[in-house]
Write an enzyme that holds these catalytic residues in place. Structure first.
Site, PDB file in Angstrom:
ATOM      1  N   GLN A 187     -17.393  19.521  22.723  1.00  0.00           N
ATOM      2  CA  GLN A 187     -18.379  18.830  21.886  1.00  0.00           C
ATOM      3  C   GLN A 187     -18.947  17.621  22.630  1.00  0.00           C
ATOM      4  O   GLN A 187     -19.933  17.041  22.205  1.00  0.00           O
ATOM      5  CB  GLN A 187     -17.727  18.338  20.585  1.00  0.00           C
ATOM      6  N   PHE A 243     -15.210  21.688  15.058  1.00  0.00           N
ATOM      7  CA  PHE A 243     -14.594  21.002  13.906  1.00  0.00           C
ATOM      8  C   PHE A 243     -13.917  19.695  14.283  1.00  0.00           C
ATOM      9  O   PHE A 243     -13.083  19.190  13.535  1.00  0.00           O
ATOM     10  CB  PHE A 243     -13.598  21.936  13.192  1.00  0.00           C
ATOM     11  N   GLU A 265     -13.862  17.561  20.400  1.00  0.00           N
ATOM     12  CA  GLU A 265     -14.564  16.302  20.658  1.00  0.00           C
ATOM     13  C   GLU A 265     -13.920  15.599  21.844  1.00  0.00           C
ATOM     14  O   GLU A 265     -14.602  15.159  22.766  1.00  0.00           O
ATOM     15  CB  GLU A 265     -14.527  15.389  19.419  1.00  0.00           C
ATOM     16  N   ARG A 278     -11.970   4.982  10.252  1.00  0.00           N
ATOM     17  CA  ARG A 278     -12.746   5.686   9.228  1.00  0.00           C
ATOM     18  C   ARG A 278     -11.922   5.893   7.954  1.00  0.00           C
ATOM     19  O   ARG A 278     -12.464   5.942   6.853  1.00  0.00           O
ATOM     20  CB  ARG A 278     -13.331   7.000   9.742  1.00  0.00           C
ATOM     21  N   ARG A 311     -13.198  17.336  11.285  1.00  0.00           N
ATOM     22  CA  ARG A 311     -14.196  17.249  10.220  1.00  0.00           C
ATOM     23  C   ARG A 311     -13.782  16.279   9.103  1.00  0.00           C
ATOM     24  O   ARG A 311     -12.878  16.566   8.323  1.00  0.00           O
ATOM     25  CB  ARG A 311     -14.416  18.639   9.642  1.00  0.00           C
ATOM     26  N   PHE A 326     -12.796  13.174   9.915  1.00  0.00           N
ATOM     27  CA  PHE A 326     -12.391  12.121  10.854  1.00  0.00           C
ATOM     28  C   PHE A 326     -11.593  10.997  10.179  1.00  0.00           C
ATOM     29  O   PHE A 326     -11.910   9.822  10.335  1.00  0.00           O
ATOM     30  CB  PHE A 326     -13.674  11.556  11.493  1.00  0.00           C
ATOM     31  N   ALA A 368     -19.370  13.265  14.099  1.00  0.00           N
ATOM     32  CA  ALA A 368     -19.706  12.266  13.081  1.00  0.00           C
ATOM     33  C   ALA A 368     -20.880  12.700  12.195  1.00  0.00           C
ATOM     34  O   ALA A 368     -21.580  11.854  11.635  1.00  0.00           O
ATOM     35  CB  ALA A 368     -19.993  10.906  13.725  1.00  0.00           C
ATOM     36  N   GLU A 395     -19.908  16.956   7.669  1.00  0.00           N
ATOM     37  CA  GLU A 395     -18.583  16.600   7.175  1.00  0.00           C
ATOM     38  C   GLU A 395     -18.472  16.351   5.670  1.00  0.00           C
ATOM     39  O   GLU A 395     -17.473  16.720   5.059  1.00  0.00           O
ATOM     40  CB  GLU A 395     -18.082  15.343   7.922  1.00  0.00           C
TER      41      GLU A 395
HETATM   42 MO1  MOS Z   1     -16.171  15.293  14.341  1.00  0.00          MO
HETATM   43  S1  MOS Z   1     -14.422  15.247  13.266  1.00  0.00           S
HETATM   44  O1  MOS Z   1     -16.696  13.654  14.133  1.00  0.00           O
HETATM   45  O2  MOS Z   1     -15.857  15.791  15.921  1.00  0.00           O
END
Ligand code: MOS
Length: 756
Positions: free
Chosen positions: A195, A226, A230, A308, A340, A342, A507, A710
């Site tokens: 990602q 998801f 990231e 978060r 997802r 976060f 995000a 999300e």
């Molecule tokens: Mo997403 S949980 O902000 O990669």
């Protein structure tokens, strides 16, 4: 004009023609990688012997930390994570070495022959235990508004309790993987299922001791992310790149499912406690929460996720006195990571639990407390952002009316009156989710648009397509802004050489950030071409536009085509390429005060969930989830509806059946799909109804079409409380449990708890 476009990948996906990392046609002499990982969750490596493994025919080389030219460090926020373990291991599944062989099968044989011995050290698997032992990733964070201490004493009712929400496996259909190969002059190209292509490039540069420009990272598309890709796609890409650096041969490395499940982090489990104080009128006057985040053995994205959690600890409620604290607890599990929501869902589960507890103790319907506290216009989120364009009450009231909540509740009561074995339960779940990276500097993106001289267009952005259809949205924006048909536009791969310094696709902000950059770039090109066309046709620029590939004058179609004007521009030596940058305005956050305006806007919505529980077996079915969702002005209802449905079901899975389990030695027990259950077609709601809330949208959202990735996941939390509601109508002695997922086993215990 493009609002009804289908996902541009749907045809390719259906025919199996879409390319993922594992589909890339490999080059001659491609080698294959496999990780040798720790079987011990915490210990010192007392002996390690690779000689038997190295002797196998076809094994090219086994890489360890000793082969790293730069630093053995991949931690993004905190430098606390080695690529390969050196003397100590901190979780089972931690990479120790990387076997490169002529085939994956050979690498597997070699892996089985590596001799290793560990001297065991104490293993921590729970956040609570970590806190007791002072084992933390970083310092705790606290957000504060008003004064909870003094205000609790002014409350009519005060309740306290504890909650647990478990982790969640991402289970992207495509496992982690990459394909890396040498280019000339020591340059390396990495095709990664990430990602965050820039994150891979930056971390690889550090580990390989190369400047970033020598590493090109490309992403075609992901088979789901998801959040799991990231940060956690990075390690694998670097391992392959190191092998390429040493061997100057292509290296492919795609994790098999077992390795992926064992070696990667998941959604963070949270152990939390709360204290809630209400007035006689059911206003929440004070709220305190302490969140123990099970971060795993290294920071990864945990500090940002913890933040978060605090941002969403009051969900969509206005509470004048709030104090929250989060501890990122260091345990011996694989480093947990983005998923997802976060950390937001974990925060929201706690306040919803607190409200549920209060309602139960007071003997009232939970929704009266929820409704009395929904945040209103100009009220303050407890981190300092003043709520504007709030749709909390609007979505709540719309859901109540449109879905006739009173009738739904009466039907449930009726049913429960008449039935003994089966009981129905109902819950209402309002949500608010802040849109933007909470780390303000990450909120920017770029787009690069080439118009080729034949009028066809190539569009590059920093957005990564992972099934969320962001490419389709980018294409919509380009087609509409340029005034041409979508078929003339090609979405290019995401590539660090074309679009540099990108934030990860995360995000929920990818379409907003990259879309605004696309809009800007295409607008400049459009202005340029309009000028040329106006000159050519000798009309006023203002009267001229491009629509569906033709020049329009005063909104009337002419015979002049887009292609004709592009060719003319080429003859006149006008630049047909544009690069644009977009950075979200207005947002800021001061971490020294923990106050600010971190979000471009919030997404709101309300869901009503009804379930039927079999009180003999503890099993349940979700009858319906009825949602009023704040899409703003959706730019593509088909795509956005898909996101709401998918997120909802993923949230339901987290709350009901997906049970991550480690043994006391830190070994993953739920290490296959036979022991880890995700929702299938038989366990999804029998009916999902979605009503888009009528709103103006928000100008910070692309086309006023709000972010949708999300927020809807948190509608799934409603399922937990609908189950709780059904149990309570069966077992009058039931003391509400706040321990998710509410698996049928746990439900069965609750049904007969204190029940004679
Ligand atoms: Mo997403 S949980 O902000 O990669």
């Amino acid at each position: 004009m493009t609002k009804t476009m289908k996902n541009i990948d749907s045809f390719g996906h259906l025919r199996g023609e879409s390319l993922f990392v594992d589909d890339i046609i490999t080059k001659q002499n491609t080698l294959f990688g496999l990780v040798f990982d720790s079987s011990c969750a915490h210990g010192k490596i007392s002996k390690i012997d690779y000689s038997q493994a190295e002797d196998i025919e076809g094994v090219i080389r086994i890489f360890t930390y000793k082969d790293i030219p730069g630093v053995n460090q991949i931690g993004g926020i905190i430098p606390d994570e080695p690529l390969w373990a050196e003397k100590e291991v901190h979780f089972a599944g931690q990479p120790i070495a990387f076997i490169v062989a002529k085939s994956e099968l050979i690498a597997k044989k070699a892996r089985a022959l590596i001799q290793v011995e560990f001297r065991d050290l104490p293993v921590i698997t729970s956040a609570k235990e970590a806190k007791e032992k002072n084992s933390f990733i970083n310092a705790p964070r606290s957000f504060n508004l008003g004064n909870t201490k003094s205000s609790f004493s002014e409350c009519e009712y005060v309740f306290e309790g504890e909650t647990f929400s478990n982790g969640q496996e991402h289970l992207y259909l495509e496992t982690q993987g990459c394909y890396a190969y040498p280019m000339e002059n020591g340059n390396i190209k990495i095709i990664s299922s990430t990602q965050g292509p820039t994150q891979v490039q930056k971390a690889a540069a550090k580990v390989l001791d190369l400047p970033m420009h020598k590493i090109e990272v490309e992403v075609i598309r992901l088979g789901g992310g998801f959040g799991g890709k990231e940060d956690q796609a990075t390690a694998w890409a670097i391992m392959a790149a190191i092998a390429v650096q040493h061997l100057r041969k292509p290296v492919k490395f795609v994790l098999n499912r077992h390795d992926d499940l064992r070696m990667t982090g998941k959604r963070h489990p949270y152990e939390s406690s709360y204290k809630i104080g209400l007035t006689k009128e059911l206003k929440i006057k004070a709220f305190e929460a302490e969140f123990l985040q099970n971060s795993g053995a290294a920071a990864d994205l945990s500090p940002a996720i913890a933040e978060r959690t605090l941002f969403h600890a009051t969900n969509c409620y206005y509470i004048p006195n709030v104090r929250t604290t989060v501890y990122s607890c260091k345990t011996n599990l694989p480093p947990n990571t983005a998923f997802r929501g976060f950390g937001g869902p974990q925060g929201m589960f706690v306040i919803e639990s607190a409200i549920s507890k209060a309602a139960n103790e007071l003997g009232i319907n939970k929704r009266f407390i929820q409704e009395a506290n929904l945040i209103g216009e100009n009220e303050e989120y407890y981190y300092g952002q003043i709520a504007s364009n709030v749709e909390a009450k609007n979505s709540w009231v719309t859901a109540r009316k449109e879905f006739d909540l009173d009738t739904l509740e009466n039907d449930v009561a009726d049913f429960n009156e008449k039935n003994d074995r089966y009981k129905k339960g109902i819950s209402i779940m309002p949500i608010a989710f802040g849109i933007s990276f909470t780390n303000t500097p990450m909120n920017h993106a770029r787009a690069l648009v080439h118009i080729y001289q034949d009028g066809s267009v190539g569009l590059s952005t920093g957005a990564v397509e992972m099934g969320q259809s962001v490419n389709t949205k980018m294409l919509q924006i380009a087609a509409d802004t340029l005034g041409i048909e979508p078929k003339y536009i090609k979405l290019e791969t995401t590539n660090t050489t074309r679009v540099a310094n990108t934030s990860p696709s995360a995000a929920s902000s990818t379409a907003d950030l990259n879309g605004k950059a696309v809009l800007k770039a295409c607008k400049s090109l459009n202005d340029r071409l309009v000028k040329i066309a106006a000159n050519l046709l000798n009309v006023n620029e203002k009267s001229l536009s491009f629509q569906t590939n033709f020049v329009f004058i005063d909104n009337k179609k002419t015979k002049h085509t887009w292609q004709e004007i592009v060719a003319k521009a080429m003859m006149e030596r006008v630049a047909l390429t544009e690069n644009a940058h977009y950075a979200t305005p207005e947002i800021h956050f001061d971490k020294t005060k923990e106050k600010g305006h971190p979000f471009a806007y919030h997404v709101y919505g309300t869901s009503i969930t009804t379930i039927t529980l079999d009180c003999l077996q503890g099993t349940y079915e979700i009858d319906s989830v009825k949602i009023v969702h704040d899409f703003g002005k959706s730019m593509n209802m088909g795509i956005d509806t898909g996101q709401v449905e998918g997120a909802l079901v993923q949230g339901i899975g987290w709350m009901t059946m997906e049970e991550i389990s480690y043994d006391e030695k830190g070994k993953l027990l739920s290490n296959a799909l036979s022991t880890y259950k995700i929702p299938d077609i038989f366990s999804v709601p029998k009916k999902i109804e979605i009503i888009p809330l009528e709103t103006e949208g928000n100008k910070m959202a692309i086309y006023r079409s709000k972010a949708v990735g999300e927020p809807p996941l948190m509608y799934g939390i409603g399922t937990y409380f609908a189950i709780q509601n059904a149990i309570a109508s069966f077992n009058k002695e039931y003391k509400l449990a706040f321990n998710s997922p509410y698996t049928p086993e746990k439900v069965l215990m609750s049904l007969y708890e204190n029940h004679i």
